[in-house]
Scaffold this active site. Structure first.
Site, PDB file in Angstrom:
ATOM      1  N   GLN A 129       0.835  -1.199   0.000  1.00 37.76           N
ATOM      2  CA  GLN A 129       0.000   0.000   0.000  1.00 37.76           C
ATOM      3  C   GLN A 129       0.871   1.249   0.000  1.00 37.76           C
ATOM      4  OE1 GLN A 129      -2.349  -0.346   3.573  1.00 37.76           O
ATOM      5  NE2 GLN A 129      -3.942  -1.583   2.625  1.00 37.76           N
ATOM      6  N   THR A 173     -11.872  -5.851   5.000  1.00 37.10           N
ATOM      7  CA  THR A 173     -11.140  -4.586   5.016  1.00 37.10           C
ATOM      8  C   THR A 173     -11.821  -3.638   4.042  1.00 37.10           C
ATOM      9  OG1 THR A 173      -9.077  -3.522   4.276  1.00 37.10           O
ATOM     10  CG2 THR A 173      -9.551  -5.676   3.370  1.00 37.10           C
ATOM     11  N   THR A 225     -10.034  -0.659   2.810  1.00 38.97           N
ATOM     12  CA  THR A 225      -9.002  -0.137   1.910  1.00 38.97           C
ATOM     13  C   THR A 225      -8.698  -1.082   0.753  1.00 38.97           C
ATOM     14  OG1 THR A 225      -7.969   1.167   3.670  1.00 38.97           O
ATOM     15  CG2 THR A 225      -6.606   0.633   1.768  1.00 38.97           C
ATOM     16  N   CYS A 268     -13.304   2.282   7.891  1.00 42.25           N
ATOM     17  CA  CYS A 268     -12.129   1.459   8.134  1.00 42.25           C
ATOM     18  C   CYS A 268     -12.551   0.471   9.206  1.00 42.25           C
ATOM     19  CB  CYS A 268     -10.942   2.306   8.599  1.00 42.25           C
ATOM     20  SG  CYS A 268      -9.535   1.320   9.135  1.00 42.25           S
ATOM     21  N   THR A 269     -12.229  -0.785   9.023  1.00 46.35           N
ATOM     22  CA  THR A 269     -12.789  -1.812   9.899  1.00 46.35           C
ATOM     23  C   THR A 269     -12.295  -1.712  11.335  1.00 46.35           C
ATOM     24  OG1 THR A 269     -11.095  -3.359   9.085  1.00 46.35           O
ATOM     25  CG2 THR A 269     -13.291  -3.478   8.071  1.00 46.35           C
ATOM     26  N   GLU A 270     -11.242  -0.916  11.588  1.00 49.98           N
ATOM     27  CA  GLU A 270     -10.764  -0.738  12.968  1.00 49.98           C
ATOM     28  C   GLU A 270     -11.412   0.436  13.698  1.00 49.98           C
ATOM     29  OE1 GLU A 270      -8.110  -3.329  11.012  1.00 49.98           O
ATOM     30  OE2 GLU A 270      -8.404  -1.229  10.466  1.00 49.98           O
TER      31      GLU A 270
END
Length: 231
Positions: A52, A83, A85, A197-199
């Site tokens: 990335q 995810t 991204t 964003c999954t976090e």
């Protein structure tokens, strides 16, 4: 019940939540001792993040393509890429599979429009916010207006994600930064905010703000179990 193929590890902190959610949701639907039938392939996030950062998206895509094909060979009936991204390479993954892939932006947008919301704020990594693969899908496929933070705040969000949240670190000061940014998006007309964003759901909860939040991890998991339990 269909077998869910979970392509995770980006980061493992959020992949853990995916696994927990899909099992809890299946048990809520079916009761008893029921849990989800699933397979998970967890990649090494160090490798993905390096690609990335270097802009080597083709190399990153190839890693995920191989992982996805392993899930298909292992018996997954459909794929969930855990995810936001890396949905930048969703098309490259999808075209190599014969099983369906549930796109995280679709799962999120369907719920947003069902609530009559037209203008949403978007939070996420700098890749999700600055490039068009995610925003454009929301705009073109769902006629949503998308508002993003200003450039310095995008960098701040990205730093918090990669230096704190992917390690499961919850920092009160970082939470305050997120809340300030979210209120600024609301002041720009956002009727709801996508935790893209999954976090981010580790740090921000609905009780922190009155504006509707759309946690992509939860909504993606919800879409997955709906598909798994469908006829």
């Amino acid at each position: 019940m269909k077998t869910i193929g979970l392509l995770g590890g980006m980061s493992w902190e959020s992949s853990l939540i995916y696994y927990q959610l899909i099992n809890e949701l299946v048990n809520q639907r079916k009761g008893g001792l029921h849990s989800a039938k699933s397979l998970m392939y967890s990649v090494d996030f160090e490798e993905i993040e390096r690609y990335q950062n270097q802009g080597k998206w083709e190399e990153a895509a190839q890693v995920l393509v191989e992982a996805a094909k392993n899930l298909e060979r292992g018996g997954a009936d459909f794929l969930v890429l855990c995810t936001n991204t890396m949905h930048k390479v969703a098309n490259e993954i999808e075209k190599t599979l014969t099983i369906p892939m549930l796109h995280i932006a679709d799962a999120t947008a369907e719920v947003i429009i069902s609530q009559g919301i037209k203008r949403v704020g978007l939070l996420g990594t700098k890749y999700t916010l600055e490039e068009n693969f995610y925003k454009q899908r929301l705009i073109e496929n769902y006629a949503l207006e998308v508002v993003i933070p200003k450039k310095p705040d995008i960098e701040l969000i990205n730093r918090i994600i990669f230096e704190e949240l992917v390690f499961g670190k919850i920092n009160a000061e970082s939470k305050n930064h997120f809340l300030r940014i979210m209120y600024e998006l609301v002041n720009k007309g956002a009727e709801g905010i996508i935790l893209g964003c999954t976090e981010i759901g580790l740090l921000i909860k609905q009780e922190d703000i009155s504006t509707p939040l759309f946690d992509t991890t939860y909504l993606h998991a919800l879409k997955a179990i709906g598909f798994a339990l469908s006829k």
